[in-house]
Scaffold this motif. Structure first.
Motif, PDB file in Angstrom:
ATOM      1  N   ARG A 220       0.808  -1.219   0.000  1.00  0.00           N
ATOM      2  CA  ARG A 220       0.000   0.000   0.000  1.00  0.00           C
ATOM      3  C   ARG A 220       0.839   1.266   0.000  1.00  0.00           C
ATOM      4  O   ARG A 220       0.318   2.352   0.258  1.00  0.00           O
ATOM      5  CB  ARG A 220      -0.973  -0.040   1.182  1.00  0.00           C
ATOM      6  N   ILE A 221       2.143   1.143  -0.286  1.00  0.00           N
ATOM      7  CA  ILE A 221       2.965   2.345  -0.467  1.00  0.00           C
ATOM      8  C   ILE A 221       2.471   3.067  -1.709  1.00  0.00           C
ATOM      9  O   ILE A 221       2.205   4.258  -1.696  1.00  0.00           O
ATOM     10  CB  ILE A 221       4.451   1.960  -0.617  1.00  0.00           C
ATOM     11  N   CYS A 222       2.358   2.322  -2.805  1.00  0.00           N
ATOM     12  CA  CYS A 222       1.798   2.889  -4.024  1.00  0.00           C
ATOM     13  C   CYS A 222       0.910   1.812  -4.633  1.00  0.00           C
ATOM     14  O   CYS A 222       1.405   0.780  -5.060  1.00  0.00           O
ATOM     15  CB  CYS A 222       2.903   3.310  -4.985  1.00  0.00           C
ATOM     16  N   GLY A 223      -0.384   2.043  -4.629  1.00  0.00           N
ATOM     17  CA  GLY A 223      -1.316   1.022  -5.067  1.00  0.00           C
ATOM     18  C   GLY A 223      -1.137   0.616  -6.516  1.00  0.00           C
ATOM     19  O   GLY A 223      -1.418  -0.511  -6.886  1.00  0.00           O
ATOM     20  N   LYS A 224      -0.643   1.565  -7.338  1.00  0.00           N
ATOM     21  CA  LYS A 224      -0.535   1.239  -8.759  1.00  0.00           C
ATOM     22  C   LYS A 224       0.702   0.408  -9.057  1.00  0.00           C
ATOM     23  O   LYS A 224       0.812  -0.178 -10.123  1.00  0.00           O
ATOM     24  CB  LYS A 224      -0.496   2.533  -9.577  1.00  0.00           C
ATOM     25  N   TYR A 304      -5.682  -4.977  -8.332  1.00  0.00           N
ATOM     26  CA  TYR A 304      -4.393  -4.273  -8.330  1.00  0.00           C
ATOM     27  C   TYR A 304      -3.256  -5.192  -7.909  1.00  0.00           C
ATOM     28  O   TYR A 304      -2.221  -4.726  -7.460  1.00  0.00           O
ATOM     29  CB  TYR A 304      -4.480  -3.026  -7.443  1.00  0.00           C
TER      30      TYR A 304
ATOM     31  N   ASP B 117      -4.139   8.676   0.161  1.00  0.00           N
ATOM     32  CA  ASP B 117      -4.514   7.446  -0.509  1.00  0.00           C
ATOM     33  C   ASP B 117      -3.293   6.826  -1.178  1.00  0.00           C
ATOM     34  O   ASP B 117      -2.359   7.534  -1.540  1.00  0.00           O
ATOM     35  CB  ASP B 117      -5.570   7.836  -1.536  1.00  0.00           C
ATOM     36  N   CYS B 118      -3.290   5.490  -1.356  1.00  0.00           N
ATOM     37  CA  CYS B 118      -2.138   4.852  -1.997  1.00  0.00           C
ATOM     38  C   CYS B 118      -2.210   4.961  -3.516  1.00  0.00           C
ATOM     39  O   CYS B 118      -1.265   4.618  -4.199  1.00  0.00           O
ATOM     40  CB  CYS B 118      -2.023   3.397  -1.579  1.00  0.00           C
ATOM     41  N   GLY B 119      -3.310   5.428  -4.060  1.00  0.00           N
ATOM     42  CA  GLY B 119      -3.410   5.571  -5.506  1.00  0.00           C
ATOM     43  C   GLY B 119      -4.416   4.625  -6.112  1.00  0.00           C
ATOM     44  O   GLY B 119      -4.960   4.891  -7.174  1.00  0.00           O
ATOM     45  N   ALA B 120      -4.698   3.506  -5.431  1.00  0.00           N
ATOM     46  CA  ALA B 120      -5.618   2.519  -5.998  1.00  0.00           C
ATOM     47  C   ALA B 120      -7.058   3.014  -5.937  1.00  0.00           C
ATOM     48  O   ALA B 120      -7.769   2.974  -6.942  1.00  0.00           O
ATOM     49  CB  ALA B 120      -5.470   1.190  -5.270  1.00  0.00           C
ATOM     50  N   CYS B 121      -7.497   3.511  -4.767  1.00  0.00           N
ATOM     51  CA  CYS B 121      -8.872   4.014  -4.641  1.00  0.00           C
ATOM     52  C   CYS B 121      -9.104   5.173  -5.603  1.00  0.00           C
ATOM     53  O   CYS B 121     -10.136   5.261  -6.248  1.00  0.00           O
ATOM     54  CB  CYS B 121      -9.141   4.500  -3.229  1.00  0.00           C
ATOM     55  N   ASN B 123      -7.661   5.722  -8.379  1.00  0.00           N
ATOM     56  CA  ASN B 123      -7.748   5.224  -9.735  1.00  0.00           C
ATOM     57  C   ASN B 123      -9.124   4.621 -10.002  1.00  0.00           C
ATOM     58  O   ASN B 123      -9.682   4.787 -11.083  1.00  0.00           O
ATOM     59  CB  ASN B 123      -6.658   4.169  -9.967  1.00  0.00           C
ATOM     60  N   ILE B 191      -5.225  -1.282   7.348  1.00  0.00           N
ATOM     61  CA  ILE B 191      -3.922  -1.756   7.784  1.00  0.00           C
ATOM     62  C   ILE B 191      -3.121  -0.632   8.449  1.00  0.00           C
ATOM     63  O   ILE B 191      -2.185  -0.879   9.186  1.00  0.00           O
ATOM     64  CB  ILE B 191      -3.176  -2.381   6.585  1.00  0.00           C
ATOM     65  N   PHE B 192      -3.505   0.609   8.200  1.00  0.00           N
ATOM     66  CA  PHE B 192      -2.799   1.744   8.809  1.00  0.00           C
ATOM     67  C   PHE B 192      -3.411   2.040  10.166  1.00  0.00           C
ATOM     68  O   PHE B 192      -4.471   2.648  10.248  1.00  0.00           O
ATOM     69  CB  PHE B 192      -2.904   2.978   7.925  1.00  0.00           C
ATOM     70  N   PRO B 216      -8.886  -1.667  -3.008  1.00  0.00           N
ATOM     71  CA  PRO B 216      -9.831  -0.562  -3.132  1.00  0.00           C
ATOM     72  C   PRO B 216     -11.232  -1.078  -3.435  1.00  0.00           C
ATOM     73  O   PRO B 216     -11.366  -2.176  -3.965  1.00  0.00           O
ATOM     74  CB  PRO B 216      -9.285   0.192  -4.339  1.00  0.00           C
TER      75      PRO B 216
END
Lengths: 516, 237
Positions: A220-224, A304, B117-121, B123, B191-192, B216
């Motif tokens: 979850r550092i960078c989801g992509k 993901y 956000d980590c970027g997934a949500c 997106n 998880i955070f 997400p």
């Protein structure tokens, strides 16, 4: 990437210990600036970050360099009461942000560094003496103190100049980043990105947590780019515990990493189309992206690709027939992408906005130690899949995509050609995929290790130290966006305001990846 | 330029039939764990779950979906794995006045705030605009300014640095307004775990009306929540 003859370091009176592809050098604080200067400037080795760790009431500072086939780790010991280190950023400009980070989080002063202070913990929120990463620091004592915004030191002092603030909440679905653009009209003269709005203290949260929990954090550092980060974490832990993962797991990990690279690059291409106002192309590309997300879900159970990497292999075996079928589907998606590419490169309104925009040159890329597609668009070849091969990349045939111009269009071409190369690797994996198990039993041991992976955005380095009972002692993430945000201002300065979002899109940066 | 128009037209319609018809295409959702009263032994599953989303209450195994991060460990730990449902309509209202007045039924504007956000949500929210989901057809639009927004989507675990910008964005919105917390991180921290820099939930800072858990949450789950806010009819056959 250049190789190094270790004999040239014999003048420095240092201990050199070679173990496989790892070269460990023990040095002293006095020696460091000259030694690092020799490695970085005279031998042109890429710089891959600084890690600060504590051990038996000592600071241990690791400087990581890469060379052909070898990772070079320079360790220096200092007593923990010491609060002043020698700065190396006068020789290595890429180390600048690393030292600022250490100053902010550990309270270490770097002698000779020109600009320390407000960086990760914003000065308008936190008191000056908050050093959360220090092992003896009491976190419950921190009280955020909201002050008036301290502002940016102005560099442009011409009459009529002003600062244009953008963010942190801006545009449609952008990540939270704040920019201060100094200008006297149309042209951006200085760009100050203010990051770390999303600083989640992942490195602090990981401390004293079990390894299996931290694996979830690393995704979850960078989801992509979840696979590349969790892979770097797994490689580091597997190095400590001396685990050899089954061959099938190794091949499948590569397959998933390349799938992620294709999906990430397609998303970036979609963003570039969006920033130039080519909405039909953006929608066509995002159809392909959604297709890949659905394929990822069918292969691994998660859109993901979270939770598939596991210490000692994979958490789930993927059936051969499914892989063959899905690889064909990905092939179809890439054929569609090929059609879009043909149309894009013959659309003059699109090209006009990319060519000669956001130009970087190779010497500044080297100075800032930039990584990934951004660096390769200037002709700087630093793909660790090729030079320090991990997993089974040694057996794979692929070319590293390189361009010379360093402008937005060169970066777009890199994204397109890396997608082709990744698909090429995936096809080879499908042919060679061996049978067998996908995970092994894991016995956690004490020790520290480093995992180095070429992610979609570039070099991902993770340092892990495991203590007794399988708990994490220190977790350090060096993410590709951290290097590239550092050099981002070079590409925007001198260009007009309307080019700003386009340059941002072609860099493929992520704030979450940088902020951690 | 006309070539692009032709390309777009020649692709045909690929938009989902949801909400008129339930979408069952494979790959659109990671799914959620489901517990049943039965002979299954849940003790080991409860031990494995990293966020305590599966728990025992009154000797009945339950799933707290607001904590689930789709780590899939409960399904992959070996024998006796948990049941899994490929659902996506899992948004939950916090109180009964969660929906906007009926005047917003035809159209509403949405502002997205990335709170850590980590970027997934983010997106997945972005993908709501793509031709597969196309939320414009239902009258929902993403707006760049909070002053025009009726619904605030907050993604990611809230950090101390994003607290003030989030409050300012919320206060700048005209009333009536509703807040949707998207993603497990913004609902329960996931998880955070909360500490000096992150909050356990967005509701600690601004009032939240609807939760969409998931790590997400798939686009259709977010769409379902937005439709709930706007009182849209959801009765897929």
């Amino acid at each position: 990437m250049k190789s190094i003859n270790i004999d040239i370091l014999s003048d420095f009176k240092i201990d050199i210990n070679v173990d496989g592809d790892k070269v460990e050098i023990e040095s002293t604080m006095e020696n460091n600036p000259q030694l690092l200067n020799t490695l970085f400037n005279n031998n042109e080795l890429p710089f891959a970050g600084i890690v600060l760790d504590t051990k038996d009431k000592n600071w241990i500072i690791y400087y990581i360099f890469l060379s052909k086939g070898k990772k070079i780790i320079i360790t220096t010991k200092m007593p923990i009461i010491e609060k002043t280190f020698k700065s190396v950023s006068t020789y290595i400009h890429g180390a600048d942000w690393f030292e600022r980070e250490l100053e902010d989080l550990f309270g270490i002063n770097f002698e000779g560094h020109p600009k320390l202070g407000d960086f990760i913990l914003h000065d308008d929120i936190w008191p000056e003496d908050v050093e959360p990463m220090r092992p003896d620091f009491d976190l419950s004592s921190i009280v955020p103190l909201y002050r008036k915004d301290i502002g940016t030191k102005r560099i442009v002092k011409e009459k009529g100049s002003f600062i244009m603030p953008i963010g942190p909440i801006f545009s449609g679905e952008e990540e939270s980043v704040h920019f201060r653009l100094e200008t006297i009209g149309e042209e951006i003269i200085k760009c100050h990105p203010r990051l770390f709005y999303k600083y989640r203290a992942i490195e602090k949260k990981a401390e004293n947590k079990p390894v299996y929990q931290v694996l979830l954090l690393s995704e979850r550092i960078c989801g992509k780019t979840a696979v590349s980060h969790s892979l770097a974490f797994c490689l580091a832990v597997e190095e400590i515990c001396q685990i050899k993962i089954p061959e099938r797991a190794s091949f499948l990990r590569m397959y998933l990493a390349e799938l992620e690279r294709i999906r990430h690059h397609i998303e970036v291409i979609g963003r570039i189309c969006n920033s130039t106002g080519l909405l039909v192309a953006e929608n066509q590309v995002s159809i392909l992206e959604e297709g890949l997300l659905r394929i990822s879900q069918e292969l691994t159970g998660h859109r993901y690709l979270f939770s598939i990497n596991q210490i000692g292999g994979l958490s789930w075996d993927i059936k051969d027939e499914l892989i063959i079928e899905k690889t064909k589907e990905i092939g179809k998606i890439l054929k569609e992408l090929g059609k879009i590419k043909k149309m894009l490169i013959s659309t003059s309104t699109f090209l006009d906005r990319l060519e000669q925009v956001g130009v970087l040159d190779i010497s500044s890329v080297k100075d800032y130690a930039m990584v990934g597609p951004v660096a390769r668009a200037t002709g700087y070849n630093n793909d660790v899949r090729k030079y320090i091969p991990y997993l089974e990349y040694r057996d794979m045939e692929f070319d590293v995509s390189l361009e010379k111009e360093g402008d937005g269009y060169a970066r777009l071409r890199i994204f397109f050609s890396e997608i082709e190369q990744s698909y090429n690797i995936m096809e080879q994996i499908v042919k060679k995929l061996p049978e067998g198990k996908v995970n092994t039993n894991v016995q956690l041991k004490r020790g520290s290790g480093i995992g180095i992976v070429e992610g979609p955005k570039g070099l991902c380095v993770q340092f892990v130290r495991i203590e007794d009972g399988g708990k994490i002692g220190r977790y350090r993430v060096i993410s590709p966006s951290f290097f590239n945000w550092h050099g981002y201002h070079l590409a925007v300065e001198g260009f007009a305001f309307q080019d700003f979002p386009i340059i941002l899109a072609t860099f493929g940066l992520s704030a979450a990846d940088n902020d951690r | 330029m006309s070539r692009w128009v032709l390309t777009g037209l020649s692709r045909g319609i690929i938009t989902t039939k949801y909400p008129k018809k339930k979408d069952k295409t494979p790959g659109i959702t990671p799914g959620i764990p489901v517990t049943y009263m039965g002979n299954k032994i849940y003790e080991k599953i409860i031990e494995i779950c990293p966020t305590n989303a599966i728990y025992m209450k009154d000797n009945i195994p339950r799933v707290d979906i607001s904590k689930c991060i789709h780590c899939l460990r409960c399904i992959r730990h070996g024998k006796d794995s948990i049941s899994w449902a490929m659902d996506y309509e899992w948004a939950q209202a916090v109180h009964e006045h969660f929906s906007l007045p009926s005047i917003f039924k035809k159209s509403a504007h949405i502002r997205v705030v990335d709170a850590g956000d980590c970027g997934a949500c983010l997106n997945e929210v972005k993908l709501l605009n793509n031709p597969y989901y196309n939320m414009h057809r239902l009258g929902f639009f993403i707006t760049p300014t909070p002053r025009k927004a009726d619904i605030l989507l907050v993604v990611g675990c809230l950090t101390e640095h994003m607290k003030m910008p989030l409050i300012k964005a919320y206060e700048a919105m005209p009333s009536p307004k509703r807040v949707v917390a998207v993603g497990t991180c913004s609902v329960s921290g996931g998880i955070f775990q909360p500490d000096f820099i992150t909050y356990s939930s967005v509701s600690e800072v601004i009032p939240v009306d609807i939760y969409v858990p998931g790590c997400p949450p798939p686009p259709l789950a977010i769409l379902h929540a937005i439709m709930m806010v706007c009182n849209k009819e959801i009765n897929p056959k």
